[in-house]
Enzyme design. Structure first.
Site, mmCIF file in Angstrom:
data_model
loop_
_atom_site.group_PDB
_atom_site.id
_atom_site.type_symbol
_atom_site.label_atom_id
_atom_site.label_comp_id
_atom_site.label_asym_id
_atom_site.label_seq_id
_atom_site.Cartn_x
_atom_site.Cartn_y
_atom_site.Cartn_z
ATOM 1 C CE LYS A 54 -0.644 0.073 4.481
ATOM 2 N NZ LYS A 54 -1.059 -0.013 6.261
ATOM 3 N NE ARG A 148 -7.071 1.257 11.224
ATOM 4 C CZ ARG A 148 -6.310 1.127 10.725
ATOM 5 N NH1 ARG A 148 -5.748 1.497 10.644
ATOM 6 N NH2 ARG A 148 -5.911 0.145 10.435
ATOM 7 C CE1 TYR A 286 12.087 33.626 2.405
ATOM 8 C CE2 TYR A 286 11.775 31.725 1.879
ATOM 9 C CZ TYR A 286 11.716 32.534 1.166
ATOM 10 O OH TYR A 286 11.637 32.423 -0.312
ATOM 11 C CG MET A 334 6.985 25.613 -2.156
ATOM 12 S SD MET A 334 6.386 26.765 -2.662
ATOM 13 C CE MET A 334 4.854 26.809 -1.189
#
Length: 391
Positions: A54, A148, A286, A334
């Site tokens: 998965k 769950r 930054y 980013m």
């Protein structure tokens, strides 16, 4: 571009890109095959061994990892979604495939057509499956303590009514999942869950729904409790060469009668895009969170939080360059981040950087990164997402 009324054709640049892209995931398929072979030693026939693939095979690449696991002796594959199962079938995989997560009405019908087995974990899902006109192989998930997914004991009579009224539904498995087997060396609650699971098994057998497979083991249970493998053992994180937790490793070593060689298979790499000198007293990035105490050399890497490289690693983690550890400095951006390479000789743009994996004698493990991030190795492996090309 035009010049004197004419279109000027720019010369085609000569670029040597034979050494690959800026960002890359490498997967050692021989390590994946080896890991399954190691785990196969713990799972004795006739118990079948499921490799869970998965989440893009825990970040390793669904198709690539699936081939490696089957080559190593896995009997079947487990996925979370029907879309993952469909990818396997469309690529030619004809082995048994079980969808472990939820499916909707349309997917239940398609699962029957593609000979994919599904997991039913609620009365609603069982009702959707019953709308399928063709034979559909299902695994009933029962609730034992995770709270769950899974039907409860009081819902079993309704489950039996649906099964008896819909002979096209073939109950081929009963499953559950452990809640607290990796996080502790005290497995009392796991034993409580096993007892609950055995009660479900008895109820369903008494109702004449058998024969069916039983499966509850995850990697940790497969490693620690050979006696509870049932007829199907599921392995996930261990198949990728990672111990489920430190507690699992400690518990396994306490038993001490088997040695297990698990080999991590994934390496996450990039290349330096720029090297720059930063004078003493200047800041980097930054927020000006890092100041050069001496004249420093900074390497800029083309990877940031949009690529899955977490912002919270800034000022905490390291990467490997030239076989040395280079600390991350300033905030992760980013698309970029910066590392201090002042003490590493001969660093240049284009040099290879290892974000996760081994370089020379140094290694950055998923556990290392997880420690910096306050998370688990599972999450670290899936950070790059599903869009990467695996070599």
């Amino acid at each position: 571009m035009k010049q004197d009324g004419q279109t000027k054709r720019l010369p085609r640049p000569t670029v040597d890109d034979s050494d690959g892209s800026w960002l890359k995931i490498e997967v050692d398929t021989s390590a994946l095959t080896h890991n399954i072979q190691e785990l196969r030693r713990l799972v004795s026939p006739p118990t079948r061994l499921m490799a869970v693939v998965k989440a893009n095979a825990y970040g390793h690449g669904l198709l690539l990892a699936s081939r490696a696991f089957l080559a190593g002796g896995a009997d079947l594959l487990g996925v979370h979604s029907f879309s993952e199962a469909l990818m396997l079938r469309q690529d030619g995989f004809d082995c048994p495939v079980i969808v472990l997560g939820p499916v909707n009405r349309q997917e239940a019908v398609l699962a029957s057509q593609y000979e994919v087995e599904i997991t039913v974990s609620s009365l609603a899902a069982l009702g959707w499956a019953a709308q399928c006109d063709h034979d559909l192989r299902i695994h009933l998930k029962v609730e034992t303590g995770v709270n769950r997914q899974g039907v409860t004991e009081r819902e079993i009579p309704e489950v039996l009514d649906v099964l008896n009224s819909n002979p096209q539904l073939k109950l081929v498995g009963v499953s559950s999942h452990f809640a607290d087997i990796e996080d502790t060396t005290n497995h009392d609650f796991a034993r409580v869950q096993m007892n609950r699971f055995e009660n479900y098994h008895g109820l369903l057998e008494e109702a004449g729904t058998g024969p069916f497979e039983t499966h509850m083991t995850c990697s940790a249970a497969t490693l620690l409790w050979p006696s509870v493998h049932g007829s199907l053992a599921r392995v996930g994180i261990s198949a990728y060469g990672i111990w489920p937790s430190r507690e699992t490793l400690v518990s396994f070593r306490e038993v001490g009668d088997v040695e297990l060689d698990l080999r991590p298979a994934l390496t996450w790499k990039c290349k330096i895009s720029q090297v720059r000198e930063v004078p003493a007293g200047e800041t980097v990035g930054y927020g000006r969170t890092w100041k050069a105490m001496t004249n420093s050399t900074i390497a800029v890497l083309p990877v940031g939080y949009s690529d899955g490289w977490p912002r919270s690693l800034g000022g905490r983690g390291h990467v490997l360059i030239g076989g040395y550890r280079a600390p991350l400095v300033g905030r992760i951006c980013m698309n970029l981040c910066m590392v201090d390479v002042t003490c590493i000789p001969n660093v240049a743009a284009g040099d290879e950087v290892v974000l996760l994996g081994r370089q020379g004698d140094e290694v950055i493990t998923p556990e290392n990164l997880a420690g910096h991030l306050g998370t688990i190795a599972y999450e670290v492996l899936t950070l790059p997402g599903e869009t990467w090309t695996r070599d």
